[in-house]
Write a protein that holds these residues in place. Structure first.
Motif, PDB file in Angstrom:
ATOM      1  N   PRO A  37       0.602  -1.235  -0.125  1.00 13.75           N
ATOM      2  CA  PRO A  37       0.333  -0.104  -0.423  1.00 13.75           C
ATOM      3  C   PRO A  37       0.950   0.653   0.177  1.00 13.75           C
ATOM      4  CG  PRO A  37      -0.949  -1.541   1.981  1.00 13.75           C
ATOM      5  CD  PRO A  37       0.638  -1.823   1.161  1.00 13.75           C
ATOM      6  N   ALA A  38       1.597   1.009   1.061  1.00 17.25           N
ATOM      7  CA  ALA A  38       2.826   2.248   0.460  1.00 17.25           C
ATOM      8  C   ALA A  38       3.670   2.636  -0.480  1.00 17.25           C
ATOM      9  CB  ALA A  38       3.906   2.443   2.044  1.00 17.25           C
ATOM     10  N   HIS A  39       3.937   1.964  -0.908  1.00 16.38           N
ATOM     11  CA  HIS A  39       4.297   2.015  -2.950  1.00 16.38           C
ATOM     12  C   HIS A  39       3.541   2.829  -3.630  1.00 16.38           C
ATOM     13  CE1 HIS A  39       6.753  -1.857  -2.503  1.00 16.38           C
ATOM     14  NE2 HIS A  39       7.403  -1.020  -2.034  1.00 16.38           N
ATOM     15  N   ILE A  40       1.588   2.632  -3.088  1.00 17.52           N
ATOM     16  CA  ILE A  40       1.569   3.506  -4.037  1.00 17.52           C
ATOM     17  C   ILE A  40       0.826   4.628  -3.643  1.00 17.52           C
ATOM     18  CG2 ILE A  40      -1.611   3.285  -4.720  1.00 17.52           C
ATOM     19  CD1 ILE A  40      -1.173   0.310  -4.543  1.00 17.52           C
ATOM     20  N   ALA A  41       0.522   4.639  -2.062  1.00 15.29           N
ATOM     21  CA  ALA A  41       0.103   5.807  -1.278  1.00 15.29           C
ATOM     22  C   ALA A  41       1.321   6.502  -1.923  1.00 15.29           C
ATOM     23  CB  ALA A  41      -0.102   6.128  -0.273  1.00 15.29           C
ATOM     24  N   ALA A  42       2.019   6.300  -2.008  1.00 13.22           N
ATOM     25  CA  ALA A  42       3.351   7.715  -2.094  1.00 13.22           C
ATOM     26  C   ALA A  42       3.610   8.030  -3.189  1.00 13.22           C
ATOM     27  CB  ALA A  42       4.503   7.109  -1.463  1.00 13.22           C
ATOM     28  N   THR A  43       3.327   7.216  -4.157  1.00 15.44           N
ATOM     29  CA  THR A  43       3.686   7.670  -5.820  1.00 15.44           C
ATOM     30  C   THR A  43       1.908   8.259  -6.125  1.00 15.44           C
ATOM     31  OG1 THR A  43       4.649   6.013  -5.616  1.00 15.44           O
ATOM     32  CG2 THR A  43       3.949   7.152  -8.299  1.00 15.44           C
ATOM     33  N   ILE A  44       1.649   7.813  -5.689  1.00 12.94           N
ATOM     34  CA  ILE A  44       0.209   9.231  -6.339  1.00 12.94           C
ATOM     35  C   ILE A  44      -0.155  10.273  -5.241  1.00 12.94           C
ATOM     36  CG2 ILE A  44      -2.336   9.161  -5.497  1.00 12.94           C
ATOM     37  CD1 ILE A  44      -2.649   6.267  -5.962  1.00 12.94           C
ATOM     38  N   LYS A  45       0.607  10.469  -3.728  1.00 12.22           N
ATOM     39  CA  LYS A  45       0.678  11.590  -3.322  1.00 12.22           C
ATOM     40  C   LYS A  45       2.292  12.463  -4.324  1.00 12.22           C
ATOM     41  CE  LYS A  45       2.067  13.502   1.175  1.00 12.22           C
ATOM     42  NZ  LYS A  45       1.751  13.559   3.091  1.00 12.22           N
ATOM     43  N   ALA A  46       2.451  12.033  -4.715  1.00 12.33           N
ATOM     44  CA  ALA A  46       3.903  12.605  -4.966  1.00 12.33           C
ATOM     45  C   ALA A  46       3.385  12.981  -6.689  1.00 12.33           C
ATOM     46  CB  ALA A  46       4.888  12.322  -5.569  1.00 12.33           C
ATOM     47  N   GLY A  47       1.877  12.850  -7.085  1.00 13.50           N
ATOM     48  CA  GLY A  47       1.683  13.703  -8.699  1.00 13.50           C
ATOM     49  C   GLY A  47       2.008  12.662  -9.499  1.00 13.50           C
ATOM     50  N   LEU A  48       3.008  11.838  -9.216  1.00 12.13           N
ATOM     51  CA  LEU A  48       3.539  10.705 -10.181  1.00 12.13           C
ATOM     52  C   LEU A  48       2.883   9.956 -11.550  1.00 12.13           C
ATOM     53  CD1 LEU A  48       6.839  10.406  -8.769  1.00 12.13           C
ATOM     54  CD2 LEU A  48       6.600  12.127 -10.371  1.00 12.13           C
ATOM     55  N   LEU A  49       1.826   9.513 -11.319  1.00  9.58           N
ATOM     56  CA  LEU A  49       0.882   8.720 -12.084  1.00  9.58           C
ATOM     57  C   LEU A  49      -0.383   9.787 -12.607  1.00  9.58           C
ATOM     58  CD1 LEU A  49       0.500   5.903  -9.652  1.00  9.58           C
ATOM     59  CD2 LEU A  49       2.045   5.649 -11.361  1.00  9.58           C
ATOM     60  N   ASP A  50      -0.667  10.624 -12.288  1.00  9.95           N
ATOM     61  CA  ASP A  50      -1.170  12.075 -13.005  1.00  9.95           C
ATOM     62  C   ASP A  50      -1.414  11.583 -14.294  1.00  9.95           C
ATOM     63  OD1 ASP A  50      -2.289  12.086 -10.035  1.00  9.95           O
ATOM     64  OD2 ASP A  50      -1.626  14.445  -9.901  1.00  9.95           O
ATOM     65  N   GLY A  51      -2.406  11.722 -15.320  1.00  9.30           N
ATOM     66  CA  GLY A  51      -2.337  11.294 -16.368  1.00  9.30           C
ATOM     67  C   GLY A  51      -1.435   9.954 -17.083  1.00  9.30           C
ATOM     68  N   ALA A  52      -0.904   9.646 -16.590  1.00  5.03           N
ATOM     69  CA  ALA A  52      -0.437   8.650 -16.510  1.00  5.03           C
ATOM     70  C   ALA A  52      -0.629   7.252 -17.540  1.00  5.03           C
ATOM     71  CB  ALA A  52       0.956   7.966 -15.698  1.00  5.03           C
ATOM     72  N   ASP A  53      -0.320   7.026 -18.571  1.00  7.34           N
ATOM     73  CA  ASP A  53       0.001   6.062 -19.373  1.00  7.34           C
ATOM     74  C   ASP A  53      -0.238   4.582 -18.767  1.00  7.34           C
ATOM     75  OD1 ASP A  53      -1.396   3.934 -21.058  1.00  7.34           O
ATOM     76  OD2 ASP A  53       0.267   4.727 -23.501  1.00  7.34           O
ATOM     77  N   LEU A  54      -0.965   4.060 -18.072  1.00  6.82           N
ATOM     78  CA  LEU A  54      -1.034   2.871 -17.649  1.00  6.82           C
ATOM     79  C   LEU A  54      -1.902   1.539 -18.087  1.00  6.82           C
ATOM     80  CD1 LEU A  54      -1.132   3.947 -13.734  1.00  6.82           C
ATOM     81  CD2 LEU A  54       1.090   3.795 -15.153  1.00  6.82           C
ATOM     82  N   SER A  55      -1.481   1.498 -19.238  1.00  4.01           N
ATOM     83  CA  SER A  55      -2.649   0.680 -20.289  1.00  4.01           C
ATOM     84  C   SER A  55      -2.303  -0.923 -20.607  1.00  4.01           C
ATOM     85  CB  SER A  55      -2.743   1.095 -21.626  1.00  4.01           C
ATOM     86  OG  SER A  55      -2.022   1.509 -21.849  1.00  4.01           O
ATOM     87  N   SER A  56      -0.821  -1.144 -19.932  1.00  2.00           N
ATOM     88  CA  SER A  56      -0.316  -2.247 -19.768  1.00  2.00           C
ATOM     89  C   SER A  56      -0.696  -2.916 -18.764  1.00  2.00           C
ATOM     90  CB  SER A  56       1.296  -2.229 -20.126  1.00  2.00           C
ATOM     91  OG  SER A  56       2.007  -1.398 -19.114  1.00  2.00           O
ATOM     92  N   VAL A  57      -1.103  -2.072 -17.748  1.00  2.00           N
ATOM     93  CA  VAL A  57      -1.500  -3.104 -16.148  1.00  2.00           C
ATOM     94  C   VAL A  57      -2.583  -3.723 -15.820  1.00  2.00           C
ATOM     95  CG1 VAL A  57      -1.428  -3.025 -13.789  1.00  2.00           C
ATOM     96  CG2 VAL A  57       0.215  -1.677 -14.944  1.00  2.00           C
TER      97      VAL A  57
END
Length: 408
Positions: A285-305
């Protein structure tokens, strides 16, 4: 008496039960790797931003390393410690040690001498593998200090071309080892892993895994999320933790590729997700929470996942939901496991988000779980009690710890 001689063994009745049911077989961990070398030798098994290694290349490197270990005088079922991040060298070490019949004893990267000494001592470790000196930790110096305290510890292998005096170069051992087949390979009943579950107390809870029970988990877990050889698998948890090791095991079982991340930072995690296009992601959970909080997945293309599998600690439902919102049709779910039981529960593919985001799902094939009261009676839904688990992935017992075995 060596650690393997103090470790509880599965009874013949237990072995027959799980063999007759088809959960256990004669396959050892190195043989799973060998099978993919024969089937798809050029398929990628390890990928980093800078390095790609095929199944054949990893197998060849591991065999050379295995022969180097034997040349040092190490023997089948000797315990070899390791403190390294998620790197190609770690995986080559894992398969090299198990290929010559050794037992890999994992130690987390934050550990220092006081935490590692009881683990290496409890395992009667003959050798230890570590990183080169880093700004925050001089691992070779720490291991040298431990060698002076632990009578069984003979060899220190350093991931450096120029190790300190009296130590051995891991890259050199990998590069210069012989290519011969291992004359006395491991057996399915042999131990392959030693992981500790309660940290660094005076009586550590060491769990030794046999090839039978460990390879079984990869076979029964990987179908729960439809893993295939086409998958690119990003593993966030460290390979020194049973969660990380089981992710490698599941990836190996289906012939897929490991996308490595030696150190978690939000930037590293986002870079792997966006630039390297994993299809399956194991994380905390911490991996996701920290990365989202940093804004690094905003608008990111995660279509492969297509699958994000969350474990390692309790996951707030909003964290799982926030991750799934950023996927293009992919799912976020959860699993539950422990050092003693490996990976035993997983949310199903058919489960709706309110189940996948709020629970760890149902038991995987062959595993049973129940909640009991102090008097042993089985409790119903929504009751609190003791979790009891049974199945082919359960430990036989703790190493040299009769009190813990009695309590369990």
């Amino acid at each position: 008496m060596a650690a393997v001689d103090k470790a509880p063994r599965y009874s013949e009745a237990t072995r027959k039960q799980y063999r007759d049911a088809g959960y256990w077989n004669d396959t050892t961990l190195p043989e799973v790797l060998q099978a993919w070398v024969e089937k798809t030798p050029d398929a990628p098994f390890i990928k980093t931003p800078d390095v790609t290694m095929s199944y054949a290349e990893v197998h060849a490197a591991a065999r050379r390393f295995a022969n180097s270990l034997l040349e040092l005088g190490l023997k089948r079922q000797d315990v070899i410690g390791i403190q390294m991040p998620n790197t190609p060298e770690y995986l080559i070490s894992l398969f090299g040690v198990t290929m010559m019949g050794g037992v890999l004893c994992t130690m987390h990267m934050p550990y220092r001498a006081n935490e590692m000494e009881p683990l290496l001592r409890h395992g009667d470790a003959k050798a230890v593998i570590c990183t080169a000196p880093m700004p925050n930790h001089d691992a070779p110096a720490t291991m040298a200090d431990l060698r002076g305290r632990i009578a069984s510890l003979e060899h220190i292998l350093v991931a450096s071309d120029t190790p300190p005096e009296g130590m051995l170069s891991l890259p050199k051992l990998v590069a210069e080892g012989g290519d011969a087949e291992i004359a006395d390979p491991p057996r399915p009943v042999d131990f392959c892993l030693l992981c500790f579950t309660s940290g660094t107390s005076a009586a550590p809870k060491g769990v030794m895994r046999t090839h039978e029970s460990f390879t079984c988990d990869g076979r029964i877990y990987s179908p729960t999320i439809d893993m295939t050889a086409d998958d690119m698998v990003l593993t966030g948890p460290p390979f020194t933790h049973v969660f990380g090791l089981c992710c490698v095991n599941a990836t190996l079982t289906v012939g897929a590729c490991n996308l490595l991340m030696p150190l978690f930072t939000p930037e590293n995690f986002a870079e792997r997700l966006v630039d390297h296009k994993p299809t399956v992601v194991f994380c905390a959970p911490a991996h996701i929470a920290a990365t989202i909080k940093a804004g690094l997945l905003d608008g990111a293309d995660l279509s492969s996942v297509r699958e994000v599998v969350i474990a390692g600690s309790v996951c707030p439902p909003k964290v799982a939901a926030a991750m799934e919102e950023r996927l293009d049709g992919g799912r976020a779910g959860q699993l539950f496991g422990m050092t003693e039981v490996i990976l035993v529960m997983q949310t199903t593919k058919e489960s709706p988000p309110e189940i996948r985001h709020r629970s760890t799902g149902v038991c995987i094939d062959g595993v049973e779980a129940r909640i009991t009261a102090p008097d042993g009676s089985v409790l119903g839904n929504d009751a609190e009690g003791e979790l009891e688990i049974n199945g082919p992935t359960i430990l036989a017992g703790y190493v040299n710890n009769p009190e813990a075995n009695e309590a369990a």
